[in-house]
Design a protein around this motif. Structure first.
Motif, PDB file in Angstrom:
ATOM      1  N   ASP A   5       0.843  -1.198   0.000  1.00  0.00           N
ATOM      2  CA  ASP A   5       0.000   0.000   0.000  1.00  0.00           C
ATOM      3  C   ASP A   5       0.881   1.252   0.000  1.00  0.00           C
ATOM      4  N   GLN A   6       1.980   1.171   0.762  1.00  0.00           N
ATOM      5  CA  GLN A   6       2.900   2.288   0.888  1.00  0.00           C
ATOM      6  C   GLN A   6       4.326   1.762   0.867  1.00  0.00           C
ATOM      7  N   VAL A   7       5.238   2.558   0.325  1.00  0.00           N
ATOM      8  CA  VAL A   7       6.648   2.159   0.312  1.00  0.00           C
ATOM      9  C   VAL A   7       7.532   3.400   0.325  1.00  0.00           C
ATOM     10  N   LYS A   8       8.582   3.331   1.134  1.00  0.00           N
ATOM     11  CA  LYS A   8       9.636   4.347   1.124  1.00  0.00           C
ATOM     12  C   LYS A   8      10.839   3.718   0.443  1.00  0.00           C
ATOM     13  N   ILE A   9      11.311   4.343  -0.616  1.00  0.00           N
ATOM     14  CA  ILE A   9      12.387   3.808  -1.452  1.00  0.00           C
ATOM     15  C   ILE A   9      13.600   4.716  -1.321  1.00  0.00           C
ATOM     16  N   THR A  10      14.709   4.155  -0.829  1.00  0.00           N
ATOM     17  CA  THR A  10      15.935   4.935  -0.664  1.00  0.00           C
ATOM     18  C   THR A  10      17.009   4.396  -1.598  1.00  0.00           C
ATOM     19  N   PHE A  11      17.477   5.242  -2.508  1.00  0.00           N
ATOM     20  CA  PHE A  11      18.566   4.886  -3.419  1.00  0.00           C
ATOM     21  C   PHE A  11      19.887   5.391  -2.848  1.00  0.00           C
ATOM     22  N   PHE A  12      20.936   4.560  -2.963  1.00  0.00           N
ATOM     23  CA  PHE A  12      22.253   4.915  -2.426  1.00  0.00           C
ATOM     24  C   PHE A  12      23.288   5.047  -3.541  1.00  0.00           C
ATOM     25  N   ASN A  13      24.254   5.934  -3.306  1.00  0.00           N
ATOM     26  CA  ASN A  13      25.468   6.052  -4.125  1.00  0.00           C
ATOM     27  C   ASN A  13      25.143   6.307  -5.598  1.00  0.00           C
ATOM     28  N   SER A  14      25.592   5.457  -6.507  1.00  0.00           N
ATOM     29  CA  SER A  14      25.344   5.667  -7.936  1.00  0.00           C
ATOM     30  C   SER A  14      23.857   5.774  -8.235  1.00  0.00           C
ATOM     31  N   PHE A  15      23.068   4.910  -7.622  1.00  0.00           N
ATOM     32  CA  PHE A  15      21.619   4.961  -7.808  1.00  0.00           C
ATOM     33  C   PHE A  15      21.056   6.316  -7.406  1.00  0.00           C
ATOM     34  N   GLU A  36       7.416   7.028  -1.868  1.00  0.00           N
ATOM     35  CA  GLU A  36       8.277   8.171  -1.550  1.00  0.00           C
ATOM     36  C   GLU A  36       9.701   7.790  -1.921  1.00  0.00           C
ATOM     37  N   PHE A  37      10.389   8.663  -2.657  1.00  0.00           N
ATOM     38  CA  PHE A  37      11.771   8.434  -3.033  1.00  0.00           C
ATOM     39  C   PHE A  37      12.702   9.276  -2.168  1.00  0.00           C
ATOM     40  N   LYS A  38      13.819   8.655  -1.780  1.00  0.00           N
ATOM     41  CA  LYS A  38      14.861   9.348  -1.025  1.00  0.00           C
ATOM     42  C   LYS A  38      16.198   8.936  -1.612  1.00  0.00           C
ATOM     43  N   SER A  39      17.177   9.804  -1.579  1.00  0.00           N
ATOM     44  CA  SER A  39      18.493   9.484  -2.123  1.00  0.00           C
ATOM     45  C   SER A  39      19.592   9.845  -1.127  1.00  0.00           C
ATOM     46  N   ILE A  40      20.572   8.942  -0.994  1.00  0.00           N
ATOM     47  CA  ILE A  40      21.744   9.163  -0.146  1.00  0.00           C
ATOM     48  C   ILE A  40      22.966   8.890  -1.011  1.00  0.00           C
ATOM     49  N   GLY A  41      23.684   9.934  -1.347  1.00  0.00           N
ATOM     50  CA  GLY A  41      24.716   9.828  -2.361  1.00  0.00           C
ATOM     51  C   GLY A  41      26.071   9.346  -1.900  1.00  0.00           C
ATOM     52  N   ASN A  42      26.301   9.273  -0.587  1.00  0.00           N
ATOM     53  CA  ASN A  42      27.635   8.900  -0.105  1.00  0.00           C
ATOM     54  C   ASN A  42      27.506   7.963   1.087  1.00  0.00           C
ATOM     55  N   ALA A  43      27.266   6.683   0.800  1.00  0.00           N
ATOM     56  CA  ALA A  43      27.159   5.662   1.847  1.00  0.00           C
ATOM     57  C   ALA A  43      28.280   4.656   1.613  1.00  0.00           C
ATOM     58  N   HIS A  93      27.013  -1.070  -1.350  1.00  0.00           N
ATOM     59  CA  HIS A  93      27.337  -1.296  -2.758  1.00  0.00           C
ATOM     60  C   HIS A  93      26.922  -0.063  -3.566  1.00  0.00           C
ATOM     61  N   PRO A  94      27.640   0.274  -4.659  1.00  0.00           N
ATOM     62  CA  PRO A  94      27.290   1.467  -5.440  1.00  0.00           C
ATOM     63  C   PRO A  94      25.845   1.505  -5.924  1.00  0.00           C
ATOM     64  N   ASN A  95      25.277   0.340  -6.240  1.00  0.00           N
ATOM     65  CA  ASN A  95      23.902   0.284  -6.735  1.00  0.00           C
ATOM     66  C   ASN A  95      23.014  -0.403  -5.697  1.00  0.00           C
ATOM     67  N   SER A  96      22.722   0.321  -4.628  1.00  0.00           N
ATOM     68  CA  SER A  96      21.921  -0.237  -3.529  1.00  0.00           C
ATOM     69  C   SER A  96      20.600   0.501  -3.416  1.00  0.00           C
ATOM     70  N   VAL A  97      19.565  -0.252  -3.032  1.00  0.00           N
ATOM     71  CA  VAL A  97      18.251   0.349  -2.791  1.00  0.00           C
ATOM     72  C   VAL A  97      17.628  -0.325  -1.576  1.00  0.00           C
ATOM     73  N   GLN A  98      17.044   0.500  -0.719  1.00  0.00           N
ATOM     74  CA  GLN A  98      16.370   0.009   0.483  1.00  0.00           C
ATOM     75  C   GLN A  98      14.871   0.276   0.361  1.00  0.00           C
ATOM     76  N   LEU A  99      14.083  -0.711   0.749  1.00  0.00           N
ATOM     77  CA  LEU A  99      12.631  -0.594   0.680  1.00  0.00           C
ATOM     78  C   LEU A  99      12.042  -0.806   2.065  1.00  0.00           C
ATOM     79  N   GLU A 100      11.154   0.094   2.471  1.00  0.00           N
ATOM     80  CA  GLU A 100      10.389  -0.042   3.704  1.00  0.00           C
ATOM     81  C   GLU A 100       8.923  -0.009   3.311  1.00  0.00           C
TER      82      GLU A 100
END
Length: 224
Positions: free
Chosen positions: A42-52, A94-101, A105-112
């Motif tokens: 129903d709902q998801v928070k998507i966080t992209f890391f680094n290259s993503f 909801e999209f969120k981005s963290i560019g320096n983790a 891994h360079p192409n990482s994504v977290q889902l809640e």
């Protein structure tokens, strides 16, 4: 409002998108999340890391992850319009981005994610060529690719529980390729992840899921 155009609008013969790591792999991570939660969230928070984090809009990783969460395959034409599809299907995102983790891994994504009263989370890596690796599931360490038949079992940390479960699967002629075990603490909640060469029988999955010390059982079919 019209959607932004991007290089994601290119269509390939096997997958949608210009990059296997930024599109096909991301769709697969979304597929795994769909299976773990038991359906489209129903709902998801998507966080992209680094290259993503830097490229997810231009390379279409945003559309790819939503497509996977809705159960679309990597070569489905509808991936290109998945932002609109998510809105039509009532998927709040909801999209969120963290560019320096540095530890990711360079192409990482977290889902809640949440679906009705169920909640689930995962951390996935897209490693190129459509290959993925799931690193965390619901806060537990994980290490599986979804290229094999996979069971994710959350249960009480009981003596003999792993032997009991693997014995059930042995009667289905399931050869276990990898096993990952993680726990919150001694006699606390534990997570068992099994990758197998063949699929267990549905009745075996149901039996394991109904054991009084098992909290949750998910089967992820082999993703090509």
């Amino acid at each position: 409002m019209a959607e932004k155009s991007s290089v994601f609008d290119m269509i390939g013969p096997i997958m949608i998108g210009p990059s296997s790591s930024h599109t096909a792999g991301v769709v697969k991570i979304g597929n795994v999340a769909n299976k773990l939660l038991g359906g489209m969230p129903d709902q998801v928070k998507i966080t992209f890391f680094n290259s993503f984090a830097r490229t997810y809009e231009g390379h279409g990783s945003d559309r790819a992850i939503l497509a996977g969460l809705m159960g679309l395959a990597t070569d489905d034409d509808r991936i290109r319009t998945s932002l609109a599809m998510a809105q039509e299907n009532g998927l709040l995102y909801e999209f969120k981005s963290i560019g320096n983790a540095a530890t990711y891994h360079p192409n990482s994504v977290q889902l809640e994610m949440s679906l009705d009263d169920r909640k689930s989370s995962l951390l996935g890596e897209s490693r190129g060529g459509g290959v993925i690796r799931i690193r965390e599931v619901n806060g537990f360490d994980a290490n599986f690719t979804s290229s094999l038949h996979t069971m994710v079992i959350e249960a009480d940390d009981k003596k003999g529980s792993i032997a009991f479960i693997t014995d059930i699967l042995s009667h289905d002629d399931c050869n276990i390729a990898t096993m990952t075990v993680s726990r919150k603490g001694k006699n606390d909640l534990a997570c068992l992840i099994l990758e197998m060469d063949s699929a267990p029988k549905e009745i075996s999955i149901q039996y394991i899921d109904h054991l009084n010390w098992v909290k949750n059982t998910r089967y992820i079919n082999q993703l090509s």
